[in-house]
Design a protein around this motif. Structure first.
Motif, PDB file in Angstrom:
ATOM      1  N   GLY A  53       0.792  -1.131   0.067  1.00  0.00           N
ATOM      2  CA  GLY A  53       0.119  -0.064  -0.113  1.00  0.00           C
ATOM      3  C   GLY A  53       1.010   1.168   0.112  1.00  0.00           C
ATOM      4  O   GLY A  53       0.480   2.085  -0.731  1.00  0.00           O
ATOM      5  N   GLY A  54       1.973   1.295   0.760  1.00  0.00           N
ATOM      6  CA  GLY A  54       3.004   2.410   0.712  1.00  0.00           C
ATOM      7  C   GLY A  54       3.453   2.765  -0.675  1.00  0.00           C
ATOM      8  O   GLY A  54       3.641   3.671  -1.033  1.00  0.00           O
ATOM      9  N   VAL A  55       3.928   1.644  -1.335  1.00  0.00           N
ATOM     10  CA  VAL A  55       4.381   1.888  -2.743  1.00  0.00           C
ATOM     11  C   VAL A  55       3.215   2.376  -3.583  1.00  0.00           C
ATOM     12  O   VAL A  55       3.552   3.360  -4.360  1.00  0.00           O
ATOM     13  CB  VAL A  55       5.090   0.754  -3.219  1.00  0.00           C
ATOM     14  N   LEU A  56       1.841   1.799  -3.465  1.00  0.00           N
ATOM     15  CA  LEU A  56       1.024   2.198  -4.427  1.00  0.00           C
ATOM     16  C   LEU A  56       0.687   3.620  -4.291  1.00  0.00           C
ATOM     17  O   LEU A  56       0.442   4.280  -5.235  1.00  0.00           O
ATOM     18  CB  LEU A  56      -0.064   1.200  -3.999  1.00  0.00           C
ATOM     19  N   VAL A  57       0.268   3.994  -3.136  1.00  0.00           N
ATOM     20  CA  VAL A  57      -0.125   5.346  -2.654  1.00  0.00           C
ATOM     21  C   VAL A  57       0.816   6.283  -3.468  1.00  0.00           C
ATOM     22  O   VAL A  57       0.474   7.429  -3.704  1.00  0.00           O
ATOM     23  CB  VAL A  57      -0.450   5.460  -1.174  1.00  0.00           C
ATOM     24  N   GLN A  58       2.284   6.008  -3.022  1.00  0.00           N
ATOM     25  CA  GLN A  58       3.340   6.960  -3.513  1.00  0.00           C
ATOM     26  C   GLN A  58       3.214   7.119  -5.156  1.00  0.00           C
ATOM     27  O   GLN A  58       3.274   8.245  -5.596  1.00  0.00           O
ATOM     28  CB  GLN A  58       4.532   6.555  -3.155  1.00  0.00           C
ATOM     29  N   ARG A  59       3.123   5.912  -5.622  1.00  0.00           N
ATOM     30  CA  ARG A  59       3.169   6.070  -7.454  1.00  0.00           C
ATOM     31  C   ARG A  59       2.022   6.759  -7.716  1.00  0.00           C
ATOM     32  O   ARG A  59       2.200   7.665  -8.789  1.00  0.00           O
ATOM     33  CB  ARG A  59       3.210   4.662  -7.842  1.00  0.00           C
ATOM     34  N   LEU A  60       0.762   6.219  -7.302  1.00  0.00           N
ATOM     35  CA  LEU A  60      -0.565   6.817  -7.850  1.00  0.00           C
ATOM     36  C   LEU A  60      -0.571   8.380  -7.662  1.00  0.00           C
ATOM     37  O   LEU A  60      -1.203   9.082  -8.546  1.00  0.00           O
ATOM     38  CB  LEU A  60      -1.456   5.879  -7.588  1.00  0.00           C
ATOM     39  N   ALA A  61      -0.170   8.909  -6.637  1.00  0.00           N
ATOM     40  CA  ALA A  61      -0.184  10.064  -6.270  1.00  0.00           C
ATOM     41  C   ALA A  61       0.590  11.046  -6.934  1.00  0.00           C
ATOM     42  O   ALA A  61       0.342  11.942  -7.714  1.00  0.00           O
ATOM     43  CB  ALA A  61       0.006  10.331  -4.682  1.00  0.00           C
ATOM     44  N   ARG A  62       1.973  10.350  -7.122  1.00  0.00           N
ATOM     45  CA  ARG A  62       3.026  11.196  -7.849  1.00  0.00           C
ATOM     46  C   ARG A  62       2.388  11.231  -9.447  1.00  0.00           C
ATOM     47  O   ARG A  62       2.664  12.178 -10.322  1.00  0.00           O
ATOM     48  CB  ARG A  62       4.286  10.486  -7.962  1.00  0.00           C
ATOM     49  N   ALA A  63       1.583  10.275  -9.979  1.00  0.00           N
ATOM     50  CA  ALA A  63       1.294  10.334 -11.262  1.00  0.00           C
ATOM     51  C   ALA A  63      -0.121  11.138 -11.263  1.00  0.00           C
ATOM     52  O   ALA A  63      -0.621  11.039 -12.608  1.00  0.00           O
ATOM     53  CB  ALA A  63       0.879   8.755 -11.631  1.00  0.00           C
ATOM     54  N   GLY A  64      -0.504  11.871 -10.387  1.00  0.00           N
ATOM     55  CA  GLY A  64      -1.542  12.836 -10.491  1.00  0.00           C
ATOM     56  C   GLY A  64      -2.939  12.481 -10.230  1.00  0.00           C
ATOM     57  O   GLY A  64      -3.908  13.104 -10.150  1.00  0.00           O
ATOM     58  N   PHE A  65      -3.156  11.268  -9.317  1.00  0.00           N
ATOM     59  CA  PHE A  65      -4.477  10.730  -9.000  1.00  0.00           C
ATOM     60  C   PHE A  65      -4.764  11.205  -7.635  1.00  0.00           C
ATOM     61  O   PHE A  65      -3.917  11.579  -6.925  1.00  0.00           O
ATOM     62  CB  PHE A  65      -4.433   9.004  -9.065  1.00  0.00           C
ATOM     63  N   ASN A  66      -6.141  11.245  -7.369  1.00  0.00           N
ATOM     64  CA  ASN A  66      -6.463  11.618  -6.270  1.00  0.00           C
ATOM     65  C   ASN A  66      -6.655  10.267  -5.389  1.00  0.00           C
ATOM     66  O   ASN A  66      -7.316   9.422  -5.845  1.00  0.00           O
ATOM     67  CB  ASN A  66      -8.116  12.185  -6.132  1.00  0.00           C
ATOM     68  N   VAL A  67      -5.864  10.155  -4.458  1.00  0.00           N
ATOM     69  CA  VAL A  67      -5.548   8.712  -3.739  1.00  0.00           C
ATOM     70  C   VAL A  67      -5.679   8.967  -2.206  1.00  0.00           C
ATOM     71  O   VAL A  67      -5.295   9.940  -1.546  1.00  0.00           O
ATOM     72  CB  VAL A  67      -4.101   8.127  -3.928  1.00  0.00           C
ATOM     73  N   VAL A  68      -6.633   8.008  -1.716  1.00  0.00           N
ATOM     74  CA  VAL A  68      -6.715   7.980  -0.264  1.00  0.00           C
ATOM     75  C   VAL A  68      -6.247   6.454   0.182  1.00  0.00           C
ATOM     76  O   VAL A  68      -6.848   5.553  -0.328  1.00  0.00           O
ATOM     77  CB  VAL A  68      -7.931   8.287   0.348  1.00  0.00           C
ATOM     78  N   ALA A  69      -5.445   6.536   1.325  1.00  0.00           N
ATOM     79  CA  ALA A  69      -5.197   5.046   1.997  1.00  0.00           C
ATOM     80  C   ALA A  69      -5.836   5.192   3.365  1.00  0.00           C
ATOM     81  O   ALA A  69      -5.478   5.855   4.116  1.00  0.00           O
ATOM     82  CB  ALA A  69      -3.517   4.672   1.958  1.00  0.00           C
TER      83      ALA A  69
END
Ligand code: FAD
Ligand code: SF4
Length: 561
Positions: free
Chosen positions: A32-48
């Protein structure tokens, strides 16, 4: 504060429950830590959503064995079967960083053979991907953590590490001595995701041996210190003390968000265009089983009946040896030397697959429990053993237990404090497992004796958990496809250790994070298609190195060609 040098500012960003975010991730651990970092950096709105706390490592952590239990998932679970697993402490993490906070940080890769166990040996299962697909992600995550290790690592697909190995502690020296006496090659100083030199805003290891207690120093990699700070800077929200209770399926057959409890027991529903469950090998199937609904009466995304099945743990017997000279096994990271010489199937054996031998450095409380288990020491006898602590060394074996359908997570009738049914975990060893463990135990004891130990004893135990929501090409026999997308629901993904079809004899954390980076690359390459369509594009995504946390890949650090 994350260690003495890193600082993050909270709250970074807060989405309202009624806002429909792009990705909602359940569990902010290794994957989850890697996913949230990658997806946020790519510009998605992400909540963990994370069930545990957001650690302030300066305030919350102590360099004390007894004080570290809050790091573990100790909520109730029921264990059963013929060979029950010890659940709770020393098993799964809870809190931002998940299991990567208390892992020992050994980071070997799986071998190419691990991806084709059924084809090669007629047991277990094949993965729907092969080693060459995950290899660039191994190389990438080894730089992001980063991993220290030898310049040449001979097993599996031979490779080397960009960051130099660590010096040896007493246990590592014992492993080298024992292996060398028996002509067994041994890797020294790693691979381990612990800094052998200062790196960015993280200091190097000071060899005080509290790695499994969280590493207050910040030298050991956990997603809490490697990926989460960058996720927050990139606009992600990590919502601690948020226990997901149910993934909601909408009328159109797509998930619409997740119900969760906050720390006061209030219920909420966070809307999302897509959901990724990253709760690890027991809580992931539990959440999906608790999300049963019309059309999925046996659990969400469980049309195959496979959800919860094929749970795996590795055989993790600890072999303890007493030496005339002091060893002082606490002085070093527990993870610093290993051999994978027995990893592959050997036709001379009466079983398939194999095992690794690694250093472990139990601190006094763990050592006391081992002495109780191994020598039935008690009372004055136990005190005498404890006074002798400095003379003991410990090796751990990691043996590949195969995936069996009856090793299974189901729902118990018991409920937790939120009223949610807790996981029941049944575990049984099969004939191949018994034979493998016998050989692994005897070999490790032989190495300990060859190192010069005058007394050798052992504690039978298990290490690591994976499986129970396995990936596969066939929707009849697996839960998710090769990118972690559930076969049944187009905008529901699983990404964590639960998707492993087999486990090899390598510690799972590096592979879990590498798979998370690949799933993130897939989601990024798909853009809005994940939110709008049920079509499955099975093409491999391009590797997005530029989305690594700042400073972990670029000027000043080794670059991959
Ligand atoms: C003592 C110990 C030492 C280890 N050493 C090593 C090692 O040296 N090398 C290695 O590779 N591996 C090691 N491991 C294993 C490794 O830590 C795990 O395999 C890995 O962290 C699992 O990653 P994950 O992302 O699947 O799950 P986790 O990292 O466990 O993350 C899951 C997260 O989800 C959260 N969560 C679960 N359910 C919910 C819910 N319903 N709602 C909200 N949040 C939820 C949890 O709180 C947790 O934070 C070790 C494990 C232990 C116990
Ligand atoms: S030995 Fe190194 S990595 Fe382990 S806790 Fe100490 S400083 Fe951290």
């Amino acid at each position: 504060m994350l260690g003495p040098l890193q600082e993050v500012h909270l709250p970074a960003r807060r989405f309202a429950d009624h806002e429909e975010v792009d990705y909602l991730i359940v569990g902010c651990g290794s994957a989850g830590g890697v996913l949230v970092q990658r997806l946020a950096r790519a510009g998605f709105n992400v909540v963990a959503l994370e069930a545990g706390p957001f650690w302030d490592t300066e305030r919350d952590w102590v360099s004390d064995e007894a004080g570290s239990h809050e790091l573990y998932w100790e909520d109730p679970r029921v264990t059963g079967g013929g060979d029950p697993l010890a659940l709770g402490a020393n098993n799964c993490g809870k809190g931002v960083g998940g299991g990567s906070v208390h892992w020992a940080a050994f980071t070997p890769r799986l071998h190419p053979s691990d991806f084709q166990v059924y084809t090669r040996d007629g047991v277990g299962a094949d993965w729907p991907i092969d080693y060459d697909i995950i290899r660039p992600y191994y190389e990438q995550l080894e730089l992001e953590m980063p991993v220290a290790g030898p310049a040449y690592y001979p097993w599996g697909h031979p490779h080397g590490y960009a960051y130099g190995p660590h010096p040896m502690g007493g246990v590592g020296n014992a492993l080298i001595k024992g292996c060398s006496a028996l002509n067994i090659p041994v890797s020294i100083g790693g691979p381990v995701a612990i800094l052998s030199g200062s790196h960015g805003d993280r200091p190097h290891c000071i060899y005080r041996g509290f790695c499994i207690q969280g590493c207050k120093v910040g030298a050991k990699a956990s997603t809490l210190v490697t990926h989460v700070p960058d996720a927050l800077k990139s606009g992600a929200e990590i919502r601690p003390h948020s226990m997901a209770s149910r993934v909601e399926l909408g009328k159109n057959g797509r998930v619409t968000g997740v119900h969760y409890f906050d720390r006061d027991g209030n219920t909420h529903f966070q809307r999302a265009k897509a959901v990724i469950v990253s709760g690890y090998a027991i809580e992931t199937p539990r959440l999906l089983l608790n999300s049963a609904c019309p059309g999925f009466e046996n659990g969400l995304a469980n049309s195959s009946g496979t959800l919860g099945r094929y749970l795996m743990a590795q055989a993790g017997n600890v072999i303890l040896g007493r030496f005339d000279q002091p060893v002082r096994m606490y002085k070093a990271p527990p993870a610093h030397a290993l051999t994978e010489e027995f990893y592959e199937t050997d036709p001379k054996n009466d079983f398939a697959r194999g095992f690794a031998i690694q250093t472990v450095g139990p601190l006094p409380i763990a050592f006391a429990k081992q002495m109780v288990a191994a020598k039935k020491a008690w009372g004055w006898g136990l005190r005498r053993e404890m006074m002798d602590y400095n003379h003991w060394a410990a090796f751990g074996l990691l043996g590949e237990i195969l995936p069996w359908a009856d090793n299974r997570v189901t729902l118990s009738e018991e409920k937790d404090r939120f009223g949610l049914r807790v996981a029941h975990v049944a575990f049984n060893l099969h004939e191949n497992d018994h034979r493998l463990i016998k050989k692994a135990k005897n070999t490790t004891m032989e190495v300990m004796r060859a190192a010069g130990a005058t007394e050798v004893v052992q504690e039978a135990r298990y290490a690591h958990l994976v499986g129970a929501a396995r990936m596969g090409a066939d929707p009849e026999t697996s839960v998710v496809d090769k990118f972690g997308r559930t076969h049944d629901v187009a905008n529901l993904f699983v990404c964590d250790g639960s998707i492993f079809p087999t486990q090899g004899s390598a510690n799972p954390g590096l592979t879990i994070q590498a798979l998370a980076a690949r799933t993130a690359d897939y989601l990024i390459s798909q853009g809005d298609a994940i939110f709008l369509s049920g079509k499955r594009d099975m093409a491999e995504p391009p590797l997005r190195r530029e989305l690594a946390p700042a400073g972990t890949y670029g000027a000043g650090v080794p670059r991959l060609k």
